[in-house]
Design an enzyme around this catalytic site. Structure first.
Site, mmCIF file in Angstrom:
data_model
loop_
_atom_site.group_PDB
_atom_site.id
_atom_site.type_symbol
_atom_site.label_atom_id
_atom_site.label_comp_id
_atom_site.label_asym_id
_atom_site.label_seq_id
_atom_site.Cartn_x
_atom_site.Cartn_y
_atom_site.Cartn_z
ATOM 1 N N GLN A 75 0.881 -1.366 -0.052
ATOM 2 C CA GLN A 75 -0.035 0.028 -0.058
ATOM 3 C C GLN A 75 0.744 1.234 0.047
ATOM 4 O OE1 GLN A 75 -2.008 -0.986 3.449
ATOM 5 N NE2 GLN A 75 -3.937 -1.768 2.507
ATOM 6 N N GLN A 86 13.761 -1.126 -0.009
ATOM 7 C CA GLN A 86 13.208 -2.414 0.391
ATOM 8 C C GLN A 86 13.882 -3.423 0.558
ATOM 9 O OE1 GLN A 86 9.003 -3.107 -0.740
ATOM 10 N NE2 GLN A 86 8.747 -4.381 1.328
ATOM 11 N N SER A 88 15.472 -7.021 0.358
ATOM 12 C CA SER A 88 15.038 -7.963 -0.852
ATOM 13 C C SER A 88 14.559 -9.315 -0.212
ATOM 14 C CB SER A 88 16.353 -7.692 -1.776
ATOM 15 O OG SER A 88 16.066 -8.613 -2.758
ATOM 16 N N GLN A 89 13.737 -9.768 -0.840
ATOM 17 C CA GLN A 89 13.517 -11.299 -0.864
ATOM 18 C C GLN A 89 14.134 -12.236 -1.802
ATOM 19 O OE1 GLN A 89 9.185 -11.703 -0.773
ATOM 20 N NE2 GLN A 89 8.993 -11.294 1.390
ATOM 21 N N ARG A 90 15.087 -11.353 -2.641
ATOM 22 C CA ARG A 90 15.875 -12.236 -3.404
ATOM 23 C C ARG A 90 17.033 -12.473 -2.884
ATOM 24 N NH1 ARG A 90 16.518 -9.632 -8.979
ATOM 25 N NH2 ARG A 90 17.040 -11.641 -9.826
ATOM 26 N N ASN A 156 8.676 14.103 0.108
ATOM 27 C CA ASN A 156 8.645 15.645 0.384
ATOM 28 C C ASN A 156 7.274 16.096 1.248
ATOM 29 O OD1 ASN A 156 6.693 16.779 -1.243
ATOM 30 N ND2 ASN A 156 7.853 16.068 -3.080
ATOM 31 N N ARG A 158 5.036 18.031 0.812
ATOM 32 C CA ARG A 158 3.633 18.047 0.128
ATOM 33 C C ARG A 158 3.067 16.698 0.020
ATOM 34 N NH1 ARG A 158 2.337 20.741 -5.691
ATOM 35 N NH2 ARG A 158 0.395 21.127 -5.438
ATOM 36 N N ARG A 167 -3.974 8.313 4.458
ATOM 37 C CA ARG A 167 -3.724 7.278 5.522
ATOM 38 C C ARG A 167 -3.889 7.163 6.809
ATOM 39 N NH1 ARG A 167 -3.927 3.091 1.695
ATOM 40 N NH2 ARG A 167 -2.676 3.613 -0.317
HETATM 41 C C1 LIG Z 1 -8.801 3.801 1.828
HETATM 42 C C2 LIG Z 1 -8.129 3.614 0.406
HETATM 43 C C3 LIG Z 1 -8.297 2.444 -0.286
HETATM 44 C C4 LIG Z 1 -7.606 2.270 -1.432
HETATM 45 N N1 LIG Z 1 -8.153 1.256 -2.312
HETATM 46 C C5 LIG Z 1 -7.469 0.934 -3.328
HETATM 47 C C6 LIG Z 1 -7.714 -0.207 -4.287
HETATM 48 O O1 LIG Z 1 -8.804 -0.779 -3.831
HETATM 49 N N2 LIG Z 1 -7.004 -0.370 -5.239
HETATM 50 C C7 LIG Z 1 -6.090 0.485 -5.750
HETATM 51 O O2 LIG Z 1 -5.461 -0.179 -6.857
HETATM 52 N N3 LIG Z 1 -5.565 1.238 -5.027
HETATM 53 C C8 LIG Z 1 -6.397 1.947 -3.849
HETATM 54 N N4 LIG Z 1 -5.906 2.581 -2.790
HETATM 55 C C9 LIG Z 1 -4.666 3.355 -3.391
HETATM 56 C C10 LIG Z 1 -5.024 4.666 -3.958
HETATM 57 O O3 LIG Z 1 -5.647 4.612 -5.237
HETATM 58 C C11 LIG Z 1 -3.637 5.489 -4.526
HETATM 59 O O4 LIG Z 1 -3.044 4.961 -5.553
HETATM 60 C C12 LIG Z 1 -2.645 5.513 -3.203
HETATM 61 O O5 LIG Z 1 -3.701 6.106 -1.965
HETATM 62 C C13 LIG Z 1 -1.636 6.807 -3.544
HETATM 63 O O6 LIG Z 1 -2.361 7.996 -3.640
HETATM 64 P P1 LIG Z 1 -1.776 9.141 -4.851
HETATM 65 O O7 LIG Z 1 -2.050 8.550 -6.000
HETATM 66 O O8 LIG Z 1 -2.519 10.309 -4.057
HETATM 67 O O9 LIG Z 1 -0.249 9.167 -4.156
HETATM 68 P P2 LIG Z 1 0.988 9.743 -5.288
HETATM 69 O O10 LIG Z 1 1.281 8.771 -6.060
HETATM 70 O O11 LIG Z 1 2.061 9.960 -4.213
HETATM 71 O O12 LIG Z 1 0.547 11.062 -6.020
HETATM 72 C C14 LIG Z 1 0.358 12.015 -5.176
HETATM 73 C C15 LIG Z 1 -0.627 13.047 -6.110
HETATM 74 O O13 LIG Z 1 0.185 13.250 -7.348
HETATM 75 C C16 LIG Z 1 -0.533 13.374 -8.560
HETATM 76 N N5 LIG Z 1 -0.206 12.307 -9.461
HETATM 77 C C17 LIG Z 1 0.623 11.478 -9.126
HETATM 78 N N6 LIG Z 1 0.704 10.595 -10.344
HETATM 79 C C18 LIG Z 1 0.119 11.172 -11.160
HETATM 80 C C19 LIG Z 1 -0.300 10.713 -12.523
HETATM 81 N N7 LIG Z 1 0.162 9.714 -13.128
HETATM 82 N N8 LIG Z 1 -1.183 11.290 -12.935
HETATM 83 C C20 LIG Z 1 -1.871 12.425 -12.624
HETATM 84 N N9 LIG Z 1 -1.730 12.929 -11.379
HETATM 85 C C21 LIG Z 1 -0.514 12.125 -10.743
HETATM 86 C C22 LIG Z 1 -2.011 13.175 -7.869
HETATM 87 O O14 LIG Z 1 -2.599 14.343 -7.508
HETATM 88 C C23 LIG Z 1 -1.689 12.222 -6.657
HETATM 89 O O15 LIG Z 1 -2.705 12.622 -5.711
HETATM 90 C C24 LIG Z 1 -6.296 3.196 -1.914
HETATM 91 C C25 LIG Z 1 -5.981 4.106 -1.003
HETATM 92 C C26 LIG Z 1 -6.800 4.440 0.222
HETATM 93 C C27 LIG Z 1 -6.361 5.587 0.810
#
Ligand SMILES: Cc1cc2nc3c(=O)[nH]c(=O)nc-3n(C[C@H](O)[C@H](O)[C@H](O)COP(=O)(O)OP(=O)(O)OC[C@H]3O[C@@H](n4cnc5c(N)ncnc54)[C@H](O)[C@@H]3O)c2cc1C
Length: 220
Positions: A75, A86, A88-90, A156, A158, A167
């Site tokens: 997650q 992280q 490694s499990q290798r 960072n 932000r 989270r």
């Molecule tokens: C309660 C909960 C349940 C979840 N359940 C699932 C699930 O069932 N299945 C699943 O796959 N995931 C799940 N997630 C994961 C979730 O979808 C996000 O992948 C994860 O929380 C990372 O968040 P983020 O993308 O905001 O963070 P980051 O990847 O750190 O991105 C930060 C911000 O940067 C921007 N950003 C980053 N990359 C891009 C991009 N490529 N294009 C446009 N903007 C971008 C977005 O604004 C994003 O919010 C869950 C998360 C939570 C909190």
């Protein structure tokens, strides 16, 4: 779970404050650093209140996280605006059973026993594969999500705010929520302006994006 803050800039709010000042004043860049700490605190607070959080990308925090499950790290690494290293499990043989027990299982004695027995069986099979000279990188396929791991993450400020919004929320799973709260406590002590209002979305935004009205915090 053990979480330590092992790296950050000596004055973690200084660069964001200088960046904030640069955006909001006519001060020549060469004179930026001639600012009093009070002035820098004020401009940083002002710019953050405006929601201009890009300035806080200029400061990073590094944590070492140990004895968490691979479920948690799966997650965690979904947060792309971060850097990770992280265990490694290798390259590391995991001969001894080492796994996380979820509280829902831990509090039920008979479930806990069954869980531990399953883990022992899994590790016996893993060790058998290793003895048969199957490489660790292939033997690990039998290991569970519960397997303990260690990881270093740098984010960072932000990205950390986004991580805490998602989270620290009650809808996040208990293990990553515990991690997020520990990380938040650590950075709050070092950068009180940056993380003063950090936390789940209901706290930072004043509403629940999940719209789950059964939450004990929402809509407070
Ligand atoms: C309660 C909960 C349940 C979840 N359940 C699932 C699930 O069932 N299945 C699943 O796959 N995931 C799940 N997630 C994961 C979730 O979808 C996000 O992948 C994860 O929380 C990372 O968040 P983020 O993308 O905001 O963070 P980051 O990847 O750190 O991105 C930060 C911000 O940067 C921007 N950003 C980053 N990359 C891009 C991009 N490529 N294009 C446009 N903007 C971008 C977005 O604004 C994003 O919010 C869950 C998360 C939570 C909190």
């Amino acid at each position: 779970m053990d979480v330590r803050l092992i790296g950050m800039m000596p004055e973690p709010e200084k660069l964001p404050a200088l960046a904030a000042k640069l955006t909001h004043s006519k001060t020549a860049p060469k004179d930026l650093e001639d600012s009093s700490p009070e002035e820098l605190r004020a401009i940083l607070t002002h710019v953050l209140n405006l929601g201009h959080t890009s300035v806080i990308e200029h400061t990073c925090f590094t944590f070492v996280i140990s004895d968490v499950s691979r479920s948690l790290t799966h997650q965690l690494v979904r947060h792309r605006i971060a850097s990770y290293a992280q265990q490694s499990q290798r390259y590391v043989n995991l001969h001894e059973p080492c796994y996380v027990v979820p509280p829902t299982i831990n509090r039920n004695e008979s479930l806990k026993k069954a869980y531990e027995k399953t883990m022992q069986t899994i590790w016996n099979e893993y060790n058998k594969l290793i003895e048969m000279e199957i490489p660790a990188e292939d033997a690990r396929y039998v290991l569970p999500n519960a397997t303990c791991t260690n990881i270093i993450v740098t984010m960072n400020a932000r990205s950390l705010l986004n991580f805490f919004e998602l989270r620290c929320c009650l809808h996040a799973q208990w293990e990553i929520r515990m991690l997020a709260n520990k990380m938040l406590n650590l950075v709050k002590k070092k950068a009180s302006i940056l993380f003063k209002d950090a936390g789940p979305s209901c706290k930072t935004k004043g509403y629940c994006p999940e719209q789950k009205k059964d939450c004990k915090w929402y809509p407070k």
